[in-house]
Scaffold this motif. Structure first.
Motif, PDB file in Angstrom:
ATOM      1  N   ALA A  69       0.849  -1.180   0.000  1.00 33.38           N
ATOM      2  CA  ALA A  69       0.000   0.000   0.000  1.00 33.38           C
ATOM      3  C   ALA A  69       0.894   1.242   0.000  1.00 33.38           C
ATOM      4  O   ALA A  69       1.867   1.318   0.738  1.00 33.38           O
ATOM      5  N   SER A 273       7.008  -7.928   7.110  1.00 35.42           N
ATOM      6  CA  SER A 273       6.520  -8.049   5.741  1.00 35.42           C
ATOM      7  C   SER A 273       7.051  -6.880   4.928  1.00 35.42           C
ATOM      8  O   SER A 273       7.346  -5.807   5.468  1.00 35.42           O
ATOM      9  N   ARG A 275       5.599  -4.917   2.838  1.00 37.56           N
ATOM     10  CA  ARG A 275       4.790  -3.697   2.811  1.00 37.56           C
ATOM     11  C   ARG A 275       4.912  -2.927   4.119  1.00 37.56           C
ATOM     12  O   ARG A 275       4.893  -1.684   4.119  1.00 37.56           O
ATOM     13  N   ASP A 276       5.065  -3.627   5.239  1.00 36.02           N
ATOM     14  CA  ASP A 276       5.292  -2.925   6.499  1.00 36.02           C
ATOM     15  C   ASP A 276       6.683  -2.291   6.537  1.00 36.02           C
ATOM     16  O   ASP A 276       6.866  -1.205   7.102  1.00 36.02           O
ATOM     17  N   ASN A 279       6.500   0.972   4.518  1.00 37.82           N
ATOM     18  CA  ASN A 279       5.795   2.032   5.237  1.00 37.82           C
ATOM     19  C   ASN A 279       6.543   2.477   6.490  1.00 37.82           C
ATOM     20  O   ASN A 279       6.457   3.642   6.894  1.00 37.82           O
ATOM     21  N   GLN A 357       1.350   1.723  12.526  1.00 35.76           N
ATOM     22  CA  GLN A 357       0.326   0.694  12.395  1.00 35.76           C
ATOM     23  C   GLN A 357       0.795  -0.394  11.436  1.00 35.76           C
ATOM     24  O   GLN A 357       1.088  -0.119  10.266  1.00 35.76           O
ATOM     25  N   TYR A 358       0.857  -1.622  11.937  1.00 35.89           N
ATOM     26  CA  TYR A 358       1.278  -2.750  11.103  1.00 35.89           C
ATOM     27  C   TYR A 358       0.097  -3.321  10.322  1.00 35.89           C
ATOM     28  O   TYR A 358      -1.011  -3.468  10.861  1.00 35.89           O
ATOM     29  N   GLN A 359       0.342  -3.648   9.073  1.00 36.89           N
ATOM     30  CA  GLN A 359      -0.650  -4.383   8.286  1.00 36.89           C
ATOM     31  C   GLN A 359      -0.526  -5.887   8.536  1.00 36.89           C
ATOM     32  O   GLN A 359      -1.495  -6.621   8.391  1.00 36.89           O
ATOM     33  N   ASP A 360       0.677  -6.315   8.881  1.00 32.13           N
ATOM     34  CA  ASP A 360       0.939  -7.738   9.114  1.00 32.13           C
ATOM     35  C   ASP A 360       1.657  -7.889  10.448  1.00 32.13           C
ATOM     36  O   ASP A 360       2.885  -7.877  10.507  1.00 32.13           O
ATOM     37  N   GLU A 365       0.030 -13.668   9.092  1.00 29.25           N
ATOM     38  CA  GLU A 365      -0.324 -12.557   8.207  1.00 29.25           C
ATOM     39  C   GLU A 365       0.857 -12.175   7.310  1.00 29.25           C
ATOM     40  O   GLU A 365       0.678 -11.868   6.122  1.00 29.25           O
ATOM     41  N   SER A 369       0.581 -12.488   3.291  1.00 30.77           N
ATOM     42  CA  SER A 369       0.650 -11.284   2.463  1.00 30.77           C
ATOM     43  C   SER A 369       1.743 -11.401   1.407  1.00 30.77           C
ATOM     44  O   SER A 369       1.647 -10.804   0.330  1.00 30.77           O
TER      45      SER A 369
END
Length: 372
Positions: A69, A273, A275-276, A279, A357-360, A365, A369
């Motif tokens: 993201a 992950s 994506r994390d 970010n 804020q973590y997505q995974d 997760e 992902s």
């Protein structure tokens, strides 16, 4: 970390080949039927058939993972990145450009030395320094397997690429008329050593034992601190992504049912992950109050056994083939001792305090992902 399970892969492929034919075999001829009848005391008829077990090779999905993201790069308009062609650098570049941030790639020259000048950094808000020699590969035709990877020459190159590259970036920053506001310089959770057991390692924990801690991370981080701007030493855990790094090498092995614990499976594994990770880097660039060492990892470090279980659960494959400690030590030497049989239970205290804020947040997760 366990990319070296590739040795198991060869055996799995051989076994799969041996059972890849599914069909029906009939006993033909009176001699064959008579021999079997005499041996078993049973009457064998021409119609008696034996069904070979059917084996189907698993279907692999080598499609690219979902794009992280886009990071909300609120205070960034232009950044410079070293290592932009690597696993994390590619994902970061894609995410930032999708947020309309201009990315300046800083590359190595023909001599393999990082090339950067003050002119390259004019107007840059932050420098993200990710470049460095791969610590998990050796040299020669079997380099990717990491067999006895840490020769004296390899160790010297691991240190040189990080320290000299970081010094080049720092000199360029300090030579700018208007320096970037921040340097986000990669480091690793290996800073805490490989033999810390289940001790929780936040950023306040002192340096540990081993080559990665004492000779690599210490010099790497010290070199970055000379920059005349805010400096963040980003201590990364293992970045999980299907298109590169350790997970990409493990996926085919686990897909074939060749996965299992390494050693006794109790060693801790700090991960994040992709994506994390992307970010988190953007957050570090955007947050002036954060400086010094920062653990860039998920809030839930796991043991090797827990990671192995999560891989099996997500992929729907058994994980019953262990990689014994003596084999790791024999094949991979010091690298195996530190990176496969050792580990760290690192926790991201500073990132969490900043409200990241973590997505995974869990290993299930994180694996899902990456592979879905």
């Amino acid at each position: 970390r366990s990319l070296l399970f590739l040795t198991v892969l060869c055996g799995c492929i051989s076994s799969a080949s041996a059972f890849s034919v599914s069909g029906t075999f009939q006993l033909r001829g009176s001699n064959a039927r008579g021999a079997l009848s005499r041996a078993s005391g049973a009457r064998v008829t021409p119609a008696m058939q034996f069904q070979m077990p059917k084996f189907e090779m698993p279907k692999f999905d080598f499609s690219m993972p979902q794009t992280p993201a886009p990071a909300q790069a609120k205070g960034l308009s232009k950044v410079a990145i070293t290592g932009s062609t690597g696993l994390l650098g590619r994902a970061l570049t894609k995410s930032l450009t999708s947020s309309e941030v201009e990315v300046v790639p800083l590359t190595r020259g023909e001599d393999g030395v990082l090339s950067v000048s003050p002119e390259d950094l004019e107007g840059v808000d932050a420098v993200i320094h990710l470049a460095g020699e791969n610590v998990a590969t050796g040299s020669g035709p079997l380099a990717f397997l990491g067999i006895q990877a840490w020769s004296d020459e390899k160790k010297a190159e691991i240190i040189r690429s990080r320290v000299e590259g970081t010094k080049a970036v720092v000199e360029a920053i300090n030579g700018c008329a208007s320096p970037p506001r921040a340097l986000i310089a990669a480091s690793g959770c290996g800073y805490y050593g490989f033999d810390v057991g289940d001790k929780m390692c936040d950023e306040s924990v002192p340096i540990g034992n081993g080559f990665l801690a004492q000779e690599v991370c210490s010099a790497w981080e010290e070199a970055a601190l000379g920059a005349k701007c805010r400096v963040v030493n980003a201590r990364f855990g293992v970045v999980l992504a299907a298109d590169g790094g350790a997970l990409a090498k493990l996926l085919p092995i686990f897909q074939l049912g060749g996965g299992g614990i390494i050693g006794d499976g109790s060693q801790y594994f700090s991960w994040i992950s992709i994506r994390d990770a992307v970010n988190a880097i953007t957050t570090l660039c955007d947050t002036p109050s954060i400086s010094g060492p920062v653990n860039v990892c998920a809030p839930t470090p796991v043991t090797n056994a827990e990671f192995t279980s999560a891989m099996g659960a997500v992929l729907g494959r058994p994980t019953i083939l262990p990689f014994p400690a003596f084999a790791v030590q024999l094949l991979f030497g010091q690298m195996g001792e530190e990176m496969l049989l050792g580990g760290q239970r690192a926790v991201p205290k500073k990132l969490q305090a900043a409200g990241f804020q973590y997505q995974d947040a869990t290993i299930e997760e994180g694996v899902a992902s990456a592979v879905q």
